[in-house]
Design a protein around this motif. Structure first.
Motif, PDB file in Angstrom:
ATOM      1  N   LYS A   1       0.837  -1.196   0.000  1.00 33.93           N
ATOM      2  CA  LYS A   1       0.000   0.000   0.000  1.00 33.93           C
ATOM      3  C   LYS A   1       0.877   1.254   0.000  1.00 33.93           C
ATOM      4  O   LYS A   1       0.562   2.250  -0.653  1.00 33.93           O
ATOM      5  CB  LYS A   1      -0.917  -0.020   1.216  1.00 33.93           C
ATOM      6  N   MET A   2       2.001   1.192   0.730  1.00 32.10           N
ATOM      7  CA  MET A   2       2.901   2.344   0.756  1.00 32.10           C
ATOM      8  C   MET A   2       3.508   2.601  -0.625  1.00 32.10           C
ATOM      9  O   MET A   2       3.620   3.746  -1.068  1.00 32.10           O
ATOM     10  CB  MET A   2       4.045   2.073   1.759  1.00 32.10           C
ATOM     11  N   LEU A   3       3.858   1.496  -1.309  1.00 28.75           N
ATOM     12  CA  LEU A   3       4.514   1.667  -2.603  1.00 28.75           C
ATOM     13  C   LEU A   3       3.536   2.163  -3.661  1.00 28.75           C
ATOM     14  O   LEU A   3       3.902   2.911  -4.567  1.00 28.75           O
ATOM     15  CB  LEU A   3       5.128   0.332  -3.048  1.00 28.75           C
TER      16      LEU A   3
ATOM     17  N   ARG B   1      -0.992   1.996  11.465  1.00 27.76           N
ATOM     18  CA  ARG B   1      -1.242   3.019  10.437  1.00 27.76           C
ATOM     19  C   ARG B   1      -0.176   4.103  10.389  1.00 27.76           C
ATOM     20  O   ARG B   1      -0.299   5.037   9.586  1.00 27.76           O
ATOM     21  CB  ARG B   1      -2.603   3.670  10.699  1.00 27.76           C
ATOM     22  N   ILE B   2       0.857   3.992  11.223  1.00 30.75           N
ATOM     23  CA  ILE B   2       1.781   5.101  11.410  1.00 30.75           C
ATOM     24  C   ILE B   2       2.538   5.462  10.128  1.00 30.75           C
ATOM     25  O   ILE B   2       2.950   6.608   9.939  1.00 30.75           O
ATOM     26  CB  ILE B   2       2.778   4.777  12.557  1.00 30.75           C
ATOM     27  N   PHE B   3       2.697   4.458   9.212  1.00 30.29           N
ATOM     28  CA  PHE B   3       3.449   4.720   7.983  1.00 30.29           C
ATOM     29  C   PHE B   3       2.536   5.040   6.801  1.00 30.29           C
ATOM     30  O   PHE B   3       3.014   5.141   5.672  1.00 30.29           O
ATOM     31  CB  PHE B   3       4.326   3.511   7.636  1.00 30.29           C
ATOM     32  N   GLU B   4       1.247   5.190   7.043  1.00 32.92           N
ATOM     33  CA  GLU B   4       0.334   5.549   5.957  1.00 32.92           C
ATOM     34  C   GLU B   4       0.452   7.040   5.627  1.00 32.92           C
ATOM     35  O   GLU B   4       0.569   7.870   6.533  1.00 32.92           O
ATOM     36  CB  GLU B   4      -1.113   5.242   6.355  1.00 32.92           C
TER      37      GLU B   4
ATOM     38  N   THR C   1       1.530  17.125   8.670  1.00 34.43           N
ATOM     39  CA  THR C   1       0.984  16.764   7.359  1.00 34.43           C
ATOM     40  C   THR C   1       0.710  15.281   7.232  1.00 34.43           C
ATOM     41  O   THR C   1      -0.019  14.853   6.338  1.00 34.43           O
ATOM     42  CB  THR C   1       1.978  17.169   6.250  1.00 34.43           C
ATOM     43  N   GLY C   2       1.311  14.454   8.076  1.00 32.64           N
ATOM     44  CA  GLY C   2       1.129  13.016   7.969  1.00 32.64           C
ATOM     45  C   GLY C   2       1.941  12.375   6.869  1.00 32.64           C
ATOM     46  O   GLY C   2       1.666  11.241   6.470  1.00 32.64           O
TER      47      GLY C   2
ATOM     48  N   VAL D   1       7.024   9.020   4.003  1.00 27.83           N
ATOM     49  CA  VAL D   1       8.192   9.286   3.157  1.00 27.83           C
ATOM     50  C   VAL D   1       9.387   8.487   3.659  1.00 27.83           C
ATOM     51  O   VAL D   1      10.135   7.885   2.878  1.00 27.83           O
ATOM     52  CB  VAL D   1       8.507  10.793   3.131  1.00 27.83           C
ATOM     53  N   SER D   2       9.565   8.467   4.963  1.00 28.81           N
ATOM     54  CA  SER D   2      10.675   7.708   5.546  1.00 28.81           C
ATOM     55  C   SER D   2      10.557   6.229   5.201  1.00 28.81           C
ATOM     56  O   SER D   2      11.552   5.572   4.858  1.00 28.81           O
ATOM     57  CB  SER D   2      10.689   7.895   7.065  1.00 28.81           C
TER      58      SER D   2
END
Length: 599
Positions: free
Chosen positions: A345-347, A546-549, A561-562, A567-568
């Motif tokens: 999902k991140m990619l 959900r922290i990396f969404e 901005t979330g 991005v990291s």
């Protein structure tokens, strides 16, 4: 050899010969019965064929001569039955005296097929004679044809019966030959057994010695199989058809904290209540004798949610009724799958981020440029400004006083600040979408130190927290290999995590803020790992998921901005093929771990 042994051997010999005689008789009876079962129904079928044809012929004669009235359909039924017997001899079926086995003799089959043709010809001439019954009296041409074809039909049936009896005679001759051979075989076998039994005692002693050795090997094999079952990581539970426990391996002892001696013979529902709820699946495995799989079954284990794959294997050997229940803890696998889905999902969000960033960037550049021009023309000491003010009948001093009175400079400054913040968001989004950055070999310890210095210089009094007030504990690994990475991108990730940690620690003012920075080498995965641990407010499980969404933030509106951690995550996972994870406990703090491949 002693007398007792001689008697024993003689008894064995007599017993063996008796058994052979009985076997010979049984074989003989079997062969005889097989022949009777094959040919008796066939013979009966031929006779029934002749009977039905003859009766049909007789009824035709009586009906035509007027001696009695008979419905032609009743006569036709006799011919139908005759035809059925003939065809059954070819293809098999259930007859009056039992099941008719199809003939396998080619000549007989040809004769029966010829008889069927004669029957069809007879039925045709019978139909013609019936239609001409008023002019087909005795002696007429059609009457002679009728009788002639009937004679040929009976002759064909007789030929079939004769050939069938000849075939039976051949089979009987073979049967008698087999009987003679059986008698001779029994006699020869008896003589051979008499010779063999002389050495029986020696073989028996040798057999007993082998039996003892096999028993020893069997015990070793049983112990070996028990060790194999106990060494399996899966929980294995054997049950019988009443769901009583019959097997309990070491993994089961460890999982349920009870020994095999305590549970063998007890009901499954008493020892494992959560497995007893799967009684329907267990019953289905018994009924269908097929494996039943219950995937990803969730249950609470010491207040923690765990997932299990439950497989039920029925024992299908004859004389054995039972099943083996296999339980595999797949909690780690489920978490890994969730992490993989999250990673995908991140990619996938990269293309969206790039498109949005470019669309926002164009009007944002126009806004910032226009604000800059307004600032210069309204507040800047430019000759052109003075000239334009004078032409308008005023001066720049009066204009500036008016703008100060209406707070216009601050408004312009707010526009600039908001535009710069929006530009930073666009910049982050573009970094999220683009895999840029030149990779070079870096010392991760030095890179982490540079980032700490950058963080200390970055925080100022306008922030609600001061990074320089946090105590930093360094636990760096020595002799770590160099890591191929983009130093600027990795610093961006480290700085983002440090900032978030400082903000989280500021939320707990009654506790001394403390960072713990660790580095180490994971030789198994060939990765250098960095851990950044804080003692801030921490996060619950749902927040950690959900922290990396992208655009997910727990900060108040306008404060975040979330995009920082998303991005990291993209930088570490996509650009550097590494891993980024977090562990957190509410009220105790969080620990972020970055793992980068070394080659």
């Amino acid at each position: 050899m002693t007398t007792d042994r001689i008697k024993l051997l003689s008894a064995y010999t007599v017993l063996a010969l008796t058994l052979l005689a009985v076997v010979g008789m049984l074989v003989s009876l079997f062969l005889g019965r097989s022949m009777v079962e094959r040919y008796a129904p066939l013979t009966t079928a031929v006779m029934e064929f002749k009977y039905e044809v003859t009766l049909g012929h007789l009824w035709y004669e009586e009906a035509i001569s007027g001696d009695r009235y008979i419905n032609p359909e009743e006569i036709s039924r006799h011919f139908d039955r005759a035809e059925w017997y003939a065809r059954t001899m070819l293809s098999g079926g259930e007859g009056v005296n039992g099941r008719i086995i199809p003939l396998d003799v080619a000549e007989l089959r040809e004769q029966i097929e010829k008889t069927l043709l004669d029957l069809q010809q007879f039925r045709q001439i019978a139909s013609e004679r019936w239609l001409q019954q008023h002019s087909s009296g005795i002696g007429t041409e059609i009457d002679q044809q009728f009788d002639g074809i009937f004679s040929n039909l009976l002759q064909s049936a007789n030929d079939v019966e004769t050939a069938l009896r000849q075939e039976m005679a051949k089979r009987l001759s073979r049967f008698r030959t087999v009987q003679v051979l059986l008698i001779l075989g029994i006699g020869a076998t008896g003589a051979f057994l008499t010779f063999l039994l002389k050495n029986h005692e020696q073989r028996r002693i040798h057999f007993l010695q082998q039996l003892q050795e096999q028993d020893t090997q069997l015990r070793k094999l049983r112990n070996y199989l028990a060790s194999v079952i106990d060494s399996m990581p899966s929980v294995l539970i054997g049950i019988d058809s009443q769901q009583t426990i019959t097997q309990w391996n070491l993994s089961a002892e460890q999982a349920f904290d009870v020994s095999a001696e305590e549970v063998i013979g007890k009901p499954l529902a008493e020892v494992c209540p959560h497995l007893a709820t799967e009684a329907e699946w267990i019953g289905l495995a018994f009924e269908r004798k097929e494996q039943q799989l219950i995937p990803k079954r969730a249950r609470l284990k010491q207040k923690d949610l765990c997932f299990e794959d439950i497989s039920i294997y029925p024992l299908i050997d004859e004389g054995i009724e039972g099943a083996v229940i296999r339980v595999d803890d797949i909690t780690e696998r489920v978490r890994l799958e969730e992490a993989m889905v999250h990673s995908e999902k991140m990619l996938s969000i990269g293309g969206l981020a790039a498109g949005m960033a470019h669309e926002i960037n164009n009007p944002l550049a126009g806004i910032l440029q226009t604000v800059s021009v307004l600032d210069n023309r309204l507040l800047g000491p430019l000759p052109a400004n003075e000239k334009a003010a004078k032409a308008a009948g005023t001066s720049m001093t009066a204009l500036r006083d008016y703008m100060q009175a209406r707070d216009i400079p601050n408004m312009l400054g707010s526009i600039k600040t908001s535009g710069a913040r929006a530009a930073e968001i666009v910049h982050n989004m573009l970094k999220f979408a683009v895999k840029g950055g030149t990779h070079s070999s870096q010392d991760i310890n030095k890179l982490l130190e540079k980032t700490v210095e950058l963080a200390q210089n970055d925080f100022d009094l306008k922030k609600k927290f001061d990074f320089r007030q946090a105590r930093i504990v360094r636990e760096y690994g020595e002799g770590l290999p160099l890591v191929p990475c983009s130093s600027s991108m990795i610093q961006q990730v480290l700085l983002n995590i440090l900032r978030n940690g400082a903000e989280a620690m500021w939320e707990v003012p009654d506790r001394e803020s403390c960072f713990v920075l660790r580095t180490h080498l994971d030789k198994a995965k060939k990765q250098v790992c960095v851990q950044i641990e804080d003692n801030g407010s921490g996060m619950d499980e749902e927040t950690c998921k959900r922290i990396f969404e992208p655009f997910f933030t727990t900060k108040p509106v306008g404060s975040g901005t979330g995009l920082g951690l998303s991005v990291s995550y993209f930088i570490i996972v996509e650009s550097h093929k590494g891993e980024l994870s977090v562990q957190s406990t509410p009220g105790e703090g969080s620990c972020f771990q970055i793992c980068l491949p070394i080659g």
